[in-house]
Structure formats: C-alpha cells, structure tokens
Design an enzyme around this catalytic site. Sequence first.
Site, PDB file in Angstrom:
ATOM      1  N   LYS A  22       0.837  -1.211   0.000  1.00 40.27           N
ATOM      2  CA  LYS A  22       0.000   0.000   0.000  1.00 40.27           C
ATOM      3  C   LYS A  22       0.868   1.255   0.000  1.00 40.27           C
ATOM      4  O   LYS A  22       0.619   2.189  -0.755  1.00 40.27           O
ATOM      5  CB  LYS A  22      -0.892   0.001   1.251  1.00 40.27           C
ATOM      6  CG  LYS A  22      -1.570   1.328   1.509  1.00 40.27           C
ATOM      7  CD  LYS A  22      -2.429   1.299   2.749  1.00 40.27           C
ATOM      8  CE  LYS A  22      -1.733   1.716   4.017  1.00 40.27           C
ATOM      9  NZ  LYS A  22      -1.521   3.161   4.187  1.00 40.27           N
ATOM     10  N   ASN A  23       1.896   1.265   0.856  1.00 37.34           N
ATOM     11  CA  ASN A  23       2.680   2.483   1.033  1.00 37.34           C
ATOM     12  C   ASN A  23       3.592   2.795  -0.150  1.00 37.34           C
ATOM     13  O   ASN A  23       4.221   3.847  -0.194  1.00 37.34           O
ATOM     14  CB  ASN A  23       3.504   2.414   2.324  1.00 37.34           C
ATOM     15  CG  ASN A  23       2.615   2.575   3.555  1.00 37.34           C
ATOM     16  OD1 ASN A  23       1.411   2.798   3.435  1.00 37.34           O
ATOM     17  ND2 ASN A  23       3.214   2.466   4.735  1.00 37.34           N
ATOM     18  N   CYS A 125      -4.888   8.393   9.978  1.00 34.35           N
ATOM     19  CA  CYS A 125      -4.993   7.654  11.229  1.00 34.35           C
ATOM     20  C   CYS A 125      -4.783   8.569  12.429  1.00 34.35           C
ATOM     21  O   CYS A 125      -3.955   9.467  12.383  1.00 34.35           O
ATOM     22  CB  CYS A 125      -3.904   6.582  11.296  1.00 34.35           C
ATOM     23  SG  CYS A 125      -4.350   5.039  10.546  1.00 34.35           S
ATOM     24  N   ARG A 130       0.612  14.662  13.515  1.00 33.29           N
ATOM     25  CA  ARG A 130       1.464  14.329  12.375  1.00 33.29           C
ATOM     26  C   ARG A 130       1.612  15.595  11.548  1.00 33.29           C
ATOM     27  O   ARG A 130       0.853  15.841  10.619  1.00 33.29           O
ATOM     28  CB  ARG A 130       0.853  13.175  11.575  1.00 33.29           C
ATOM     29  CG  ARG A 130       0.830  11.893  12.387  1.00 33.29           C
ATOM     30  CD  ARG A 130       0.084  10.797  11.695  1.00 33.29           C
ATOM     31  NE  ARG A 130       0.870  10.101  10.706  1.00 33.29           N
ATOM     32  CZ  ARG A 130       0.437   9.015  10.051  1.00 33.29           C
ATOM     33  NH1 ARG A 130      -0.743   8.542  10.292  1.00 33.29           N
ATOM     34  NH2 ARG A 130       1.199   8.436   9.162  1.00 33.29           N
ATOM     35  N   ASP A 316       5.067   0.420  11.973  1.00 36.75           N
ATOM     36  CA  ASP A 316       3.843  -0.190  11.453  1.00 36.75           C
ATOM     37  C   ASP A 316       3.689  -1.666  11.855  1.00 36.75           C
ATOM     38  O   ASP A 316       2.668  -2.279  11.551  1.00 36.75           O
ATOM     39  CB  ASP A 316       3.799  -0.081   9.921  1.00 36.75           C
ATOM     40  CG  ASP A 316       3.443   1.324   9.455  1.00 36.75           C
ATOM     41  OD1 ASP A 316       3.054   2.149  10.307  1.00 36.75           O
ATOM     42  OD2 ASP A 316       3.563   1.602   8.248  1.00 36.75           O
ATOM     43  N   ARG A 408      -8.701  -0.381   4.978  1.00 38.35           N
ATOM     44  CA  ARG A 408      -7.835   0.649   4.389  1.00 38.35           C
ATOM     45  C   ARG A 408      -6.507   0.044   3.951  1.00 38.35           C
ATOM     46  O   ARG A 408      -5.890   0.522   3.001  1.00 38.35           O
ATOM     47  CB  ARG A 408      -7.552   1.758   5.416  1.00 38.35           C
ATOM     48  CG  ARG A 408      -8.747   2.612   5.743  1.00 38.35           C
ATOM     49  CD  ARG A 408      -8.319   3.790   6.589  1.00 38.35           C
ATOM     50  NE  ARG A 408      -7.097   4.360   6.055  1.00 38.35           N
ATOM     51  CZ  ARG A 408      -6.145   4.937   6.765  1.00 38.35           C
ATOM     52  NH1 ARG A 408      -6.273   5.042   8.062  1.00 38.35           N
ATOM     53  NH2 ARG A 408      -5.071   5.414   6.196  1.00 38.35           N
TER      54      ARG A 408
END
Length: 430
Positions: A22-23, A125, A130, A316, A408
């Site tokens: 995903k990233n 999230c 952030r 993560d 997600r």
Amino acid sequence: MDRIKITGGRKLEGIIPISGAKNAALPLMIASLLTADRLTLKNVPNLADVALLARILRNHGVDHSIEGKRASTTHLGETFHLTARDIVDTTAPYEMVSRMRASFWVLGPILARMGKARVSLPGGCAIGTRPVDLHLSGLKALGAEIDIDAGYVVAKAPRGGLRGARVVFPKVSVGATHNVLLAAAMARGETVIENAAREPEVGDVASCLVKMGVAIEGIGSSTLRIQGRDRLEGAVHTVLPDRIETGTFAFAVAATGGDVLLEGARTSLLETALAALAQTGAEITEERDGIRIRRNGSGVDPITVETQPFPGFPTDLQAQLMALMTTARGTSVIRETIFENRFMHVQELARLGADIQLHGDTATIRGVKHLRGAPVMATDLRASVSLVIAGLVADGETTVNRVYHLDRGFERLEEKLGRCGAAIERLSSG
Ligand code: UD1
C-alpha cells in the site's frame, strides 16, 4: 458497520499470498501526475485507501482504468493505467485529503508540473500529531512560496518553475521524502535530499521515476541526488511486495503456531522484524517463492524492541509484535520512537486479558498464559490488525468492531487467514 468474528485457538497452516505494498502503491499512483503519458502500475492492492486516492487523482483530471482479472496471477494484484494528460484542477479538497494522509503528497508533483497547488492539510490515522513542516520546508527550499489559508496549503512556484536545491531533513520522514522527491523530478537542475527516508517504498518510487526519465543516484541510501526534467515519460512499474503485510502474517503464525508460506514476500524488505521474530523462537526460512514461518510446540520468548526508521524495526509492526508478546514466557519491552500516541491497541489488548504497562513511549508486556476472547474496537489501521492476531490466539470468541480501518490497508484479510485454518468471518451489518 462490518465486524470481524474470530474463534481463537487454531494453528495457521498453508499459503498466504502477499499483496503489493500500500505504502508504495499510493506514491506511485501520485507519480502519474508528473507526466502527460501513461503510467502503468502492476500489482496494485485492492484497498480502500487505493480507491480513495484514485478518486482524488480523477478529480485532478487523471484518467484511470483497471485491467480485468487475469487467470495466471495468484498473488499479483490489479493493473492500473493512469494518464494525467491535463491537470484540470490543482486543488485537493478537504473532504478527500482529510480521509487519508498520503493524499497530501499530491502537493509536490502538482506544484512542480503546474506551478501552483492548493491542498488541504491532511487527516488520516489518529496516531498522534502528524505535522507537515518538513514537507513544506523541503518544497520551500526548491523555491516554492507557501501560505496556509483556511486549512489549505497554497503553494506557488517561482517564475520558470521549481529549481533544484539541497534539502537537509532534520528528521527522517517518509512522506516529506516522497513529496520532495516527486517535486524534484520536475525541478530545474539537481536536488540533493539528505537524511532521506530509506524505506523500500521510497526506493520503489525512485526506481519508477528513473523509468520515467529522471536520473537519480543513491536509491536506497539516505542521500538522494535527483536531476529534474521538464518532461517525464510514461512507464510500466510493478509495486513491490508489502513488508508490513508480510510481517503481520509472520507474527500471526508465530502467535498461533503453525507453518505458513508467505508467497511473494522478500526477506530483504524486513530483516530487522524477522530477526526480532527469530528471537521469539519462530523458525524463518527463505524459500524460492517467499518466506516460510514455522512455530511448533515451543513457547514464545520475550524480547526488547525499539521502533526506528528503516532499516530499523518498523512502527507499522509495533502493535502486531505486541499482540505476539502478550502470551510470551516472560516480560517484553517495546519502545515506540516514531509516533507518540501509537499505543491505542494497549487498552483493547487488555480487554482480552493482556498485561501491559505504559510509561511514556515504552510498553512493558508481561506474558500471560492465555488470552480470553472479548469484543474489541479497532482504532487505527495497524492497531486493528494486532487485535485480529490477539483474537486468533485467545480462547473463545473475539469480535473486532470498526473494521473499516482494516480495509484501508489489508487486502482480503479474513479470506487469507481463513484459508490457513483460522475461524474468522466478516459480519456485515448493512
Ligand atoms: C509513513 C507511512 C506510515 C508509517 C510512517 C513511518 C505511508 C502511506 N505511511 O507515514 O505507514 O507509519 O511513514 O514509517 O507510507 N514528521 C514531522 N514533520 C513532518 C512530517 C513528519 O515532524 O513534516 C514526523 C511525524 O510526526 C512522525 C515522524 O516524522 O513522528 C515520521 O513520520 P513520517 O515518516 O512522515 O510518516 P508518514 O509519511 O505520515
């Protein structure tokens, strides 16, 4: 809202195909904004975040199509064609950006190509504050003029466009590295990014930019040297395998016991996490078509781990590691150094009987003999999957609520685990 019901206590045995990361998929999709030609991305995971970003890109004028299913691909994801012939809208609106932080990364490429961009400050999230100061200071170094207006970042390039510069990040940031890298690809002259994030997903984006015609040195290191071009070409690129999904399933197998091949996974993407897993007593072998994880009979040994930017232990995977440690034979210590508020799973794990003490950025986990199933609440993407791992281990039934967080970032999670013998099902409440 959907829920996931798990009846714990079963070992995992079989094969789990690992999806595209995903990233990496998200910034690669954003790279399509840099060219009027077609960018083809293979192995794109089918996830809510990917679908949302596709909507955002279409709103900027990107044509987006997905190839139909292909019979021969087992762990290969979807193939996306993205063409940004014209960027018709340089604004990324609040309603969209507030739902996913990575969409803020459209700022650099739109600014570089169009000379201006207006992008809402991000959401995403709820894992602590952030900020985006590093993104903005990096783009300013390339000559951008930046204002904040009613929750939007309004950026303008100087006459003649962004110009290459030396950008020294005081702190490692994956997102700021992506944003500045994508902008530098179209800036005039050379940009040097120092203290760049070394996460493999950054390297994947840089490799794709090279295919699009940008000369980049230092891929995989903390110094990236980018020669910008005023015109980039189309390319075909395959998204690398998801190291966080890999680690998640590896920890799940270590927690339940069993023997699973993580098909398509690469050890080089998560050496630190696998080394930690080996310390807990799991057996890890690299096979031709993936990574095999085994734990049979033996208990889980406790460990001490600190999260760090790549190549350190990834934040993560912190929640998933903690789920594994809840039933270790002794006391483990996990220190979270990347995000200050990333312990929301602790309270939920405690509902299952875990013994965890929090002191600032450090969690001390005393292993208990058994977890007991209970209803729990997913709070963020990675935290929610840690609850699934704990549910797989716990005696009896666990229901994980608010699973939209899982959707997600994890593709077909219950199907992948179910095929390996887990008693897990999605309860849709229409
Ligand atoms: C990315 C990943 C996320 C992962 C994180 C850290 C994606 C889509 N998301 O998020 O899964 O958990 O990297 O590996 O790839 N910071 C600042 N100023 C900034 C930017 C960041 O202070 O301008 C701080 C953050 O608050 C945090 C640290 O830097 O403490 C790292 O954040 P960053 O690497 O930017 O995370 P993301 O790119 O948001």
